[in-house]
Design a protein around this motif. Structure first.
Motif, PDB file in Angstrom:
ATOM      1  N   MET A 126       1.496   9.119   1.957  1.00 41.56           N
ATOM      2  CA  MET A 126       1.277   8.268   3.089  1.00 41.56           C
ATOM      3  C   MET A 126       2.264   8.071   3.947  1.00 41.56           C
ATOM      4  O   MET A 126       3.447   7.738   3.348  1.00 41.56           O
ATOM      5  CB  MET A 126       0.550   7.101   2.722  1.00 41.56           C
ATOM      6  CG  MET A 126       0.213   6.138   3.869  1.00 41.56           C
ATOM      7  SD  MET A 126      -0.617   4.563   2.914  1.00 41.56           S
ATOM      8  CE  MET A 126      -0.336   3.381   4.381  1.00 41.56           C
ATOM      9  N   ALA A 163      -4.815  13.065   0.560  1.00 47.38           N
ATOM     10  CA  ALA A 163      -5.166  13.178  -0.856  1.00 47.38           C
ATOM     11  C   ALA A 163      -5.352  14.638  -1.333  1.00 47.38           C
ATOM     12  O   ALA A 163      -5.808  15.192  -2.388  1.00 47.38           O
ATOM     13  CB  ALA A 163      -6.450  12.683  -0.845  1.00 47.38           C
ATOM     14  N   LEU A 198      -0.979  11.733  -4.137  1.00 50.73           N
ATOM     15  CA  LEU A 198      -1.347  11.265  -2.881  1.00 50.73           C
ATOM     16  C   LEU A 198      -0.011  11.021  -1.936  1.00 50.73           C
ATOM     17  O   LEU A 198       1.092  10.883  -2.687  1.00 50.73           O
ATOM     18  CB  LEU A 198      -1.864   9.696  -3.046  1.00 50.73           C
ATOM     19  CG  LEU A 198      -3.262   9.647  -3.950  1.00 50.73           C
ATOM     20  CD1 LEU A 198      -3.714   8.205  -3.969  1.00 50.73           C
ATOM     21  CD2 LEU A 198      -4.158  10.470  -3.143  1.00 50.73           C
ATOM     22  N   THR A 247       2.426   1.910  -3.403  1.00 52.16           N
ATOM     23  CA  THR A 247       1.589   2.314  -4.422  1.00 52.16           C
ATOM     24  C   THR A 247       1.274   3.962  -4.163  1.00 52.16           C
ATOM     25  O   THR A 247       1.312   4.718  -5.011  1.00 52.16           O
ATOM     26  CB  THR A 247       0.422   1.364  -4.430  1.00 52.16           C
ATOM     27  OG1 THR A 247       0.687   0.215  -4.812  1.00 52.16           O
ATOM     28  CG2 THR A 247      -0.957   1.892  -5.431  1.00 52.16           C
ATOM     29  N   ILE A 248       0.831   4.239  -2.974  1.00 56.98           N
ATOM     30  CA  ILE A 248       0.338   5.436  -2.617  1.00 56.98           C
ATOM     31  C   ILE A 248       1.548   6.441  -2.931  1.00 56.98           C
ATOM     32  O   ILE A 248       1.144   7.579  -3.732  1.00 56.98           O
ATOM     33  CB  ILE A 248       0.009   5.598  -1.163  1.00 56.98           C
ATOM     34  CG1 ILE A 248      -1.237   4.645  -0.840  1.00 56.98           C
ATOM     35  CG2 ILE A 248      -0.337   7.214  -0.847  1.00 56.98           C
ATOM     36  CD1 ILE A 248      -2.457   5.052  -1.533  1.00 56.98           C
ATOM     37  N   ASN A 249       2.643   6.122  -2.567  1.00 55.35           N
ATOM     38  CA  ASN A 249       3.649   7.228  -2.664  1.00 55.35           C
ATOM     39  C   ASN A 249       4.295   7.359  -3.923  1.00 55.35           C
ATOM     40  O   ASN A 249       5.210   8.195  -4.410  1.00 55.35           O
ATOM     41  CB  ASN A 249       4.837   6.951  -1.442  1.00 55.35           C
ATOM     42  CG  ASN A 249       4.201   7.162  -0.135  1.00 55.35           C
ATOM     43  OD1 ASN A 249       3.471   8.081  -0.026  1.00 55.35           O
ATOM     44  ND2 ASN A 249       4.742   6.583   0.686  1.00 55.35           N
ATOM     45  N   LEU A 265       0.786  -1.091   0.059  1.00 55.19           N
ATOM     46  CA  LEU A 265       0.306   0.064  -0.057  1.00 55.19           C
ATOM     47  C   LEU A 265       0.877   1.207   0.095  1.00 55.19           C
ATOM     48  O   LEU A 265       0.742   2.473  -0.835  1.00 55.19           O
ATOM     49  CB  LEU A 265      -0.875   0.078   1.179  1.00 55.19           C
ATOM     50  CG  LEU A 265      -1.611   1.257   1.416  1.00 55.19           C
ATOM     51  CD1 LEU A 265      -2.779   1.370   0.173  1.00 55.19           C
ATOM     52  CD2 LEU A 265      -2.551   1.253   2.874  1.00 55.19           C
ATOM     53  N   CYS A 266       1.912   1.166   0.841  1.00 55.47           N
ATOM     54  CA  CYS A 266       2.768   2.696   1.022  1.00 55.47           C
ATOM     55  C   CYS A 266       3.485   2.851  -0.564  1.00 55.47           C
ATOM     56  O   CYS A 266       3.620   3.907  -0.939  1.00 55.47           O
ATOM     57  CB  CYS A 266       3.764   2.331   2.107  1.00 55.47           C
ATOM     58  SG  CYS A 266       2.854   2.329   3.641  1.00 55.47           S
ATOM     59  N   ILE A 281      -4.002   8.647   4.459  1.00 60.55           N
ATOM     60  CA  ILE A 281      -3.636   9.120   3.216  1.00 60.55           C
ATOM     61  C   ILE A 281      -3.920  10.398   2.845  1.00 60.55           C
ATOM     62  O   ILE A 281      -5.154  10.728   2.994  1.00 60.55           O
ATOM     63  CB  ILE A 281      -4.304   8.164   1.929  1.00 60.55           C
ATOM     64  CG1 ILE A 281      -3.729   6.671   2.100  1.00 60.55           C
ATOM     65  CG2 ILE A 281      -3.845   8.664   0.574  1.00 60.55           C
ATOM     66  CD1 ILE A 281      -4.662   5.720   1.442  1.00 60.55           C
ATOM     67  N   LEU A 333      -7.555   2.438  -7.328  1.00 67.06           N
ATOM     68  CA  LEU A 333      -6.922   3.575  -6.799  1.00 67.06           C
ATOM     69  C   LEU A 333      -6.208   4.225  -8.095  1.00 67.06           C
ATOM     70  O   LEU A 333      -6.269   5.433  -8.264  1.00 67.06           O
ATOM     71  CB  LEU A 333      -6.011   3.190  -5.748  1.00 67.06           C
ATOM     72  CG  LEU A 333      -5.481   4.622  -4.813  1.00 67.06           C
ATOM     73  CD1 LEU A 333      -6.734   5.172  -4.395  1.00 67.06           C
ATOM     74  CD2 LEU A 333      -4.538   4.100  -3.859  1.00 67.06           C
ATOM     75  N   LEU A 335      -5.944  -1.589  -5.126  1.00 71.22           N
ATOM     76  CA  LEU A 335      -4.712  -0.692  -5.703  1.00 71.22           C
ATOM     77  C   LEU A 335      -4.881  -0.257  -7.159  1.00 71.22           C
ATOM     78  O   LEU A 335      -4.613   0.670  -7.696  1.00 71.22           O
ATOM     79  CB  LEU A 335      -3.480  -1.361  -5.340  1.00 71.22           C
ATOM     80  CG  LEU A 335      -3.110  -1.526  -3.653  1.00 71.22           C
ATOM     81  CD1 LEU A 335      -1.941  -2.161  -3.743  1.00 71.22           C
ATOM     82  CD2 LEU A 335      -3.179  -0.164  -3.157  1.00 71.22           C
TER      83      LEU A 335
END
Length: 379
Positions: free
Chosen positions: A309, A322, A307, A300-302, A297-298, A320, A371, A368
């Motif tokens: 996180m 946004a 986004l 992907t988000i970063n 998750l980290c 997160i 997202l 993901l």
């Protein structure tokens, strides 16, 4: 012993609050903090054995549960408590509300960081108490409280502490807890410490330190709330404890509870004792699984524009940011792309969402992918 956290269990048309919310739509529920994992076999077997007895009258004080807890805290956290310090409750949220009502009076209030788990905020409001907030700030890839920003007017009585912090997953060091203790001492505050996520440590090498274990002064001004509910996915059963070393505080807490907050369901007590006594092999396997989910998750988000996180050291909840997407309502936007997050507004910042990654890897991978599509559509 092996445990299958990849097993997909259909909860969409069950009594699950989490899945019921989106039961008739193609939205993945990634909000309220329970996991999609089957609870440990030791818990299920203990409940089945108790049910087979067939008589469900009023339960006696749960000595077995309390003794198990005393031993567990000494072993895992080097916190040596006395059995008489324990007040058994049907939930941590009821403990938060009782603490506010027991230890503040009309015209007084609480102090709490923001953002924070919504019941910390609503407990003050429901009791018609004020709340002074100080911000959690991003410091070297962790969320930490800015106590210097708290503007107290002399009416505050109770510091609300969440350790590990929800949202954000901060696990406080001893020095950081000592700073919060000094703040409480300076302003003559009691401390209500919610430590429900203490077993869910994901970063290797970190240690949970109960606030009340710092020293005798911390113990004597503290109400610590604990439960196996998040750790072992038994939140729907409802068994928690308040640990209150100070006899006068414990008496006041129990008086306010009387006639309002009921005793705990006997099956919940059975489940809690079995989880704390025999559930650690399952817990260790769960932590390995959650750690891999967190890391995916980290990453992907970063990697996604707009986004950010902070990688949580504990919990299965991603916080997160946004704000870079410039959306008026991030939660609603993500829902339209099949993602059901907890609204940041409930915690104190409407430009964030909270992502529950306590799910199967298949569910996480699908989330993901959605997202990615949501962020691409935004740009």
């Amino acid at each position: 012993m092996t445990f299958d956290f990849d097993q997909g269990i259909d909860r969409r048309h069950s009594d699950s609050l989490k899945w019921h919310k989106y039961r008739d739509s193609d939205v993945l529920p990634l909000w309220v903090a329970d996991t999609d994992f089957r609870s440990p076999a030791c818990v299920i077997e203990a409940i089945q054995k108790r049910v087979a007895h067939g008589v469900f009258g009023y339960g006696a004080p749960p000595a077995g549960l309390i003794n198990t807890l005393v031993s567990r805290l000494a072993t895992r956290y080097q916190w040596h408590i006395q059995p008489e310090w324990v007040v058994v409750l049907p939930g941590v949220v009821s403990g938060l509300n009782l603490a506010v009502r027991a230890f503040t009076e009309a015209g007084q209030g609480t102090v709490a960081p923001t953002p924070i788990y919504p019941p910390f905020r609503s407990a003050a409001r429901l009791a018609n108490r004020t709340q002074v907030n100080f911000p959690m700030q991003h410091v070297e890839n962790r969320w930490l409280p800015d106590l210097d920003a708290a503007e107290l007017n002399g009416n505050a009585r109770l510091l609300m502490l969440c350790n590990p912090h929800n949202p954000g997953g901060t696990v406080y060091t001893r020095a950081e807890l000592e700073t919060q203790l000094a703040f409480a001492q300076q302003h003559d505050l009691l401390v209500c410490s919610d430590e429900i996520h203490c077993d869910l440590l994901l970063t290797p090498g970190i240690t949970h330190i109960p606030f009340a274990s710092l020293n005798d002064d911390a113990a004597q001004r503290s109400i610590t709330l604990l439960s196996p509910s998040k750790t072992f996915n038994i939140a729907g059963l409802g068994a928690s404890v308040a640990i209150i070393p100070n006899a006068a505080l414990r008496k006041r807490f129990s008086q306010v509870r009387e006639g309002i907050v009921p005793s705990v369901d006997i099956l919940a007590l059975v489940a809690a004792e079995a989880a704390w006594r025999d559930g650690d092999p399952w817990l260790e396997a769960q932590l390995t699984y959650l750690r891999a989910n967190r890391d995916a998750l980290c990453a992907t988000i970063n990697s996604l524009p707009g986004l950010q996180m902070v990688c949580p050291a504990a919990t299965y909840l991603g916080w997160i940011d946004a704000s870079g997407l410039n959306l008026a309502n991030p939660t609603h936007y993500f829902e339209t792309h099949g993602l059901g997050f907890s609204p940041g507004r409930d915690f104190g910042n409407d430009q964030f969402v909270r992502f529950n990654f306590g799910c199967t890897r298949a569910t996480l991978d699908e989330a993901l992918m959605r997202l990615h599509r949501a962020v691409e559509a935004c740009h």
